[in-house]
Design a protein around this motif. Structure first.
Motif, PDB file in Angstrom:
ATOM      1  N   LEU A 104     -30.128 -47.989 -24.449  1.00  0.00           N
ATOM      2  CA  LEU A 104     -30.459 -48.048 -23.051  1.00  0.00           C
ATOM      3  C   LEU A 104     -32.353 -48.985 -22.639  1.00  0.00           C
ATOM      4  CD1 LEU A 104     -27.426 -48.768 -20.296  1.00  0.00           C
ATOM      5  CD2 LEU A 104     -28.323 -50.560 -22.806  1.00  0.00           C
ATOM      6  N   TYR A 105     -32.388 -46.854 -22.420  1.00  0.00           N
ATOM      7  CA  TYR A 105     -33.811 -46.566 -22.346  1.00  0.00           C
ATOM      8  C   TYR A 105     -34.492 -47.170 -23.677  1.00  0.00           C
ATOM      9  CZ  TYR A 105     -37.721 -44.456 -22.025  1.00  0.00           C
ATOM     10  OH  TYR A 105     -39.102 -43.469 -21.703  1.00  0.00           O
ATOM     11  N   TRP A 106     -34.768 -47.262 -24.467  1.00  0.00           N
ATOM     12  CA  TRP A 106     -35.215 -47.673 -25.919  1.00  0.00           C
ATOM     13  C   TRP A 106     -35.296 -49.562 -25.719  1.00  0.00           C
ATOM     14  CZ3 TRP A 106     -39.168 -45.328 -27.134  1.00  0.00           C
ATOM     15  CH2 TRP A 106     -39.432 -43.351 -27.068  1.00  0.00           C
ATOM     16  N   VAL A 107     -35.084 -49.898 -25.821  1.00  0.00           N
ATOM     17  CA  VAL A 107     -34.519 -51.337 -25.696  1.00  0.00           C
ATOM     18  C   VAL A 107     -34.721 -51.825 -24.364  1.00  0.00           C
ATOM     19  CG1 VAL A 107     -32.779 -53.391 -25.395  1.00  0.00           C
ATOM     20  CG2 VAL A 107     -32.025 -51.227 -26.938  1.00  0.00           C
ATOM     21  N   SER A 108     -34.734 -51.568 -22.832  1.00  0.00           N
ATOM     22  CA  SER A 108     -35.895 -51.270 -22.672  1.00  0.00           C
ATOM     23  C   SER A 108     -37.312 -51.662 -22.085  1.00  0.00           C
ATOM     24  CB  SER A 108     -34.984 -50.575 -21.165  1.00  0.00           C
ATOM     25  OG  SER A 108     -34.993 -49.898 -20.640  1.00  0.00           O
ATOM     26  N   LEU A 124     -21.547 -39.971 -25.130  1.00  0.00           N
ATOM     27  CA  LEU A 124     -21.759 -41.090 -25.652  1.00  0.00           C
ATOM     28  C   LEU A 124     -22.299 -41.866 -24.926  1.00  0.00           C
ATOM     29  CD1 LEU A 124     -20.182 -42.936 -27.316  1.00  0.00           C
ATOM     30  CD2 LEU A 124     -18.418 -43.202 -26.754  1.00  0.00           C
ATOM     31  N   VAL A 125     -22.014 -41.432 -22.971  1.00  0.00           N
ATOM     32  CA  VAL A 125     -22.663 -42.352 -21.770  1.00  0.00           C
ATOM     33  C   VAL A 125     -23.975 -41.984 -22.160  1.00  0.00           C
ATOM     34  CG1 VAL A 125     -22.453 -42.050 -19.575  1.00  0.00           C
ATOM     35  CG2 VAL A 125     -20.725 -42.116 -20.597  1.00  0.00           C
ATOM     36  N   GLN A 126     -24.548 -40.629 -22.702  1.00  0.00           N
ATOM     37  CA  GLN A 126     -25.706 -40.386 -22.953  1.00  0.00           C
ATOM     38  C   GLN A 126     -26.726 -40.774 -23.652  1.00  0.00           C
ATOM     39  OE1 GLN A 126     -26.807 -36.018 -22.971  1.00  0.00           O
ATOM     40  NE2 GLN A 126     -28.740 -36.279 -23.140  1.00  0.00           N
ATOM     41  N   GLY A 127     -25.692 -41.152 -25.059  1.00  0.00           N
ATOM     42  CA  GLY A 127     -26.237 -41.698 -25.943  1.00  0.00           C
ATOM     43  C   GLY A 127     -26.181 -43.341 -25.847  1.00  0.00           C
TER      44      GLY A 127
END
Length: 114
Positions: free
Chosen positions: A10-14, A2-5
């Motif tokens: 967050l990576y794609w939102v940034s 879940l943390v990796q997802g």
């Protein structure tokens, strides 16, 4: 798992925020200087500095920090308030490339009063 997802999200939102602020910066850069004055908005260098800082902050800092949120607000203000005013002043509406017709032109061609 879940943390990796969540980290992937967050990576794609940034990246999306970075592209959004870069698009705003490029759009502000190609607008004419006198359009900013005619639209009674801040100057072109002001918006280039603000949007450039927003793009740099989005690139170097994480999405959960405070400064990227301020950059996002500045970018949204540019897109919601400044950009439409600049497009209206410079004549760049929806039909911008071909929108040089007469004031009596309708959506299907010229209106001749018949």
């Amino acid at each position: 798992m879940l943390v990796q997802g969540f980290n992937n999200l967050l990576y794609w939102v940034s990246w999306g925020l970075l592209l959004f602020s870069l698009f705003a910066f490029i759009d502000a850069a190609i607008r004419r200087e006198d359009a900013y004055r005619a639209a009674d908005k801040q100057t072109k260098p002001f918006w280039l500095i603000i949007l450039g800082i927003a793009a740099a902050v989005n690139f170097f800092m994480g999405i959960l920090d405070f400064l990227p949120i301020i950059g996002l607000i500045a970018t949204i203000v540019y897109f919601v308030d400044v950009r439409p005013a600049l497009r209206q002043v410079s004549g760049g509406g929806r039909n911008w490339p071909r929108g040089r017709g007469s004031s009596s032109d309708g959506p299907y061609g010229p209106f001749n009063g018949r």
